[in-house]
Design an enzyme around this catalytic site. Structure first.
Site, PDB file in Angstrom:
ATOM      1  N   GLU A 245       0.752  -1.272   0.051  1.00  0.00           N
ATOM      2  CA  GLU A 245      -0.159   0.127  -0.193  1.00  0.00           C
ATOM      3  C   GLU A 245       0.872   1.152   0.107  1.00  0.00           C
ATOM      4  O   GLU A 245       0.805   1.959   0.999  1.00  0.00           O
ATOM      5  CB  GLU A 245      -0.953  -0.109   1.220  1.00  0.00           C
TER       6      GLU A 245
ATOM      7  N   GLU B 113      -5.261  -8.285   0.227  1.00  0.00           N
ATOM      8  CA  GLU B 113      -5.869  -7.873   1.483  1.00  0.00           C
ATOM      9  C   GLU B 113      -7.401  -7.558   1.185  1.00  0.00           C
ATOM     10  O   GLU B 113      -7.581  -6.996   0.394  1.00  0.00           O
ATOM     11  CB  GLU B 113      -5.214  -6.670   2.102  1.00  0.00           C
TER      12      GLU B 113
END
Length: 499
Positions: free
Chosen positions: A205, A398
């Site tokens: 991320e 995720e």
């Protein structure tokens, strides 16, 4: 019905024996829940399903010669963590990894996403500095245990936990030296573990790293460099990624045929209305937030809107050439969606709304304020990636949800996570629809295996499919309904370990 499974029974304490028996018993409540109807066995077997984790959130900071990360220092500052906790012990995976791996095996998990701690592997952090034999031994032991139990490791090199020594020396991502130090760290990891690990992620991320860690300063190291700082961070991160991928492809990939990519943060942006202004606002958010990192690793440069809006640093022609297609798969973290509304007079802007024109919430809200249960978001995001980036292989790295009030639940109520069951059922159903529509989704990791130390929220928020009682000695694990549902309908149906 009990199912026979080979486990190291004598190695487990009574609490663990009870937990294993609990998951082997398919309870009436979970058995009555339906599976995802769009997900045939054939569709599910196109995807390698697994569970996820990260080093800081599970590994514990105080063991094995690990030097502090930025989160260790940040957590020690008063008021930074909601409950005043730290990652010093976290879930104690450092000492309990064998038990957790047995639990995964019992659930039918065949893929485990984990991150390495840079400061555990190379305590001084710098290019050329000593590699910790204790760190290498620990990760080799974990990999061996995973392999012995039929579970494939998927390793992330950086999951938000910069060695504090690099922050102190040159402000981390703010300096070009970060690129050289990261590539050295990546080289050590590839050399030490690449013979047995074929699934790699460079950064988790990057939007969060640069927006929250170096832009607003809300996350460790907690220094707000503003917009100029966050784009400088992003620039150095992208270069570090590109050079690490180049190294992997040139020196390591051919030996084992592994894959490497980046975990891109996403939040689907849906137009608030059908007006052209709201459609433009939704696309602005996708282009500027998601495209900030997705476009350079695919096309070789920033989207024009990012250049026009923020004037980030520029890439040389050579840098563009190594950035372009610097992935074997496009990694995705996807949790939720929001509505986007136009900003009058600002053609590049957007306002975010969590309710529609009728005031209805986009979905049921989680414990995490930013997270809503919006199953169609994953379908739209996957199709967007297919269309914009020439149908790449996609790994969902995720996907998961927290539940309101879960931390205070007691007894069996603490295991009844109905929202999480609904969430996984809905999102996996929508992912299967995308696959049936031509999306090349090959991996999916549920977030997360266990309840973790959740960064600024400490232990006040839970994402795990396995509960950990953090207030009890030994940190006992207990199986939640979501783990039983995933085990029955997903993990034990799909046998894929794709690379």
């Amino acid at each position: 019905m009990l199912k026979t499974v080979v486990i190291h029974w004598l190695d487990l304490g009574m609490a663990w024996k009870l937990a294993v028996l609990a998951v082997l018993l398919v309870t009436h409540a979970v058995a009555a829940l339906p599976g995802p109807p769009q997900c045939s066995a054939a569709t599910l077997n196109k995807v390698a399903f697994g569970v996820g984790s990260s080093a800081t959130q599970i590994g514990g900071a105080a063991a094995g010669g690990r030097s502090p990360s930025v989160w260790d220092k940040f957590a020690a500052e008063s008021g930074k963590i909601q409950d005043g906790s730290s990652p010093a012990t976290a879930t104690d995976f450092y000492n309990k990894y064998k038990q957790d791996i047995q639990l995964m095996k019992t659930l039918g998990v065949k893929n485990f996403r984990m991150s390495l701690s840079w400061s555990r592997l190379i305590p001084r952090g710098l290019k050329g500095s000593a590699v910790s034999e204790d760190g290498v031994r620990f990760y080799n032991n974990v990999i061996t245990e995973l392999k012995k139990n039929g579970i494939e490791p998927a390793i992330t090199l950086y999951h938000w936990d910069l060695p504090q020594v690099l922050q102190d020396k040159y402000q981390g991502f703010m300096d070009r030296q970060f690129v050289d130090d990261f590539v050295y760290y990546a080289k050590v990891a590839f050399e030490k573990f690449g013979g047995r690990v074929r699934k790699w992620t460079t950064f988790n991320e990057p939007w969060v790293i640069c927006n929250n860690q170096y832009g607003s300063g809300d996350f460790a190291p907690g220094i707000a460099f503003g917009d100029s700082g966050k784009y400088k961070c992003g620039h150095n991160l992208l270069l570090a990624h590109a050079y690490a991928v180049k190294l992997y492809r040139g020196s390591f990939q051919g030996k084992k045929g592994g894959k490497i990519g980046m975990a891109l943060w996403s939040e689907w942006s849906e137009p608030f209305t059908s007006s052209e202004g709201d459609k433009r606002a939704a696309q602005n958010k996708m282009t500027i937030d998601f495209g900030w990192f997705a476009d350079p690793i695919h096309f070789g440069d920033y989207p024009q809107q990012v250049k026009d809006r923020q004037s980030p640093p520029t890439f040389t022609d050579y840098e563009k050439s190594i950035l372009k297609k610097s992935y074997d798969y496009m990694g995705l973290t996807i949790y939720t969606a929001k509505y986007a509304k136009e900003v009058p007079g600002n053609p590049y802007g957007w306002w975010v709304s969590t309710t529609d024109v009728n005031g209805k919430a986009v979905g049921e809200q989680a414990e995490s304020y930013w997270l809503y249960n919006v199953p169609w978001s994953i379908n739209k995001m996957l199709n967007y990636m297919r269309d914009r980036y020439n149908n790449p292989y996609i790994w969902v790295l995720e996907n998961g949800i927290s539940e309101k009030g879960e931390v205070s639940r007691q007894g069996n109520a603490a295991l009844q996570d109905s929202l999480r069951v609904d969430y996984f059922k809905g999102y996996i159903e929508e992912a299967c629809k995308a696959i049936n529509n031509g999306v090349r989704l090959t991996h999916y990791f549920a977030w997360s295996l266990t309840d973790n130390w959740e960064w600024r929220e400490g232990f006040t928020t839970r994402f795990g499919i396995v509960r950990i009682d953090f207030d009890k000695p030994g940190l006992p694990r207990r199986i939640k309904d979501s783990a039983k549902w995933l085990s029955q309908y997903i993990f034990k149906v799909s046998h894929a370990k794709r690379v």
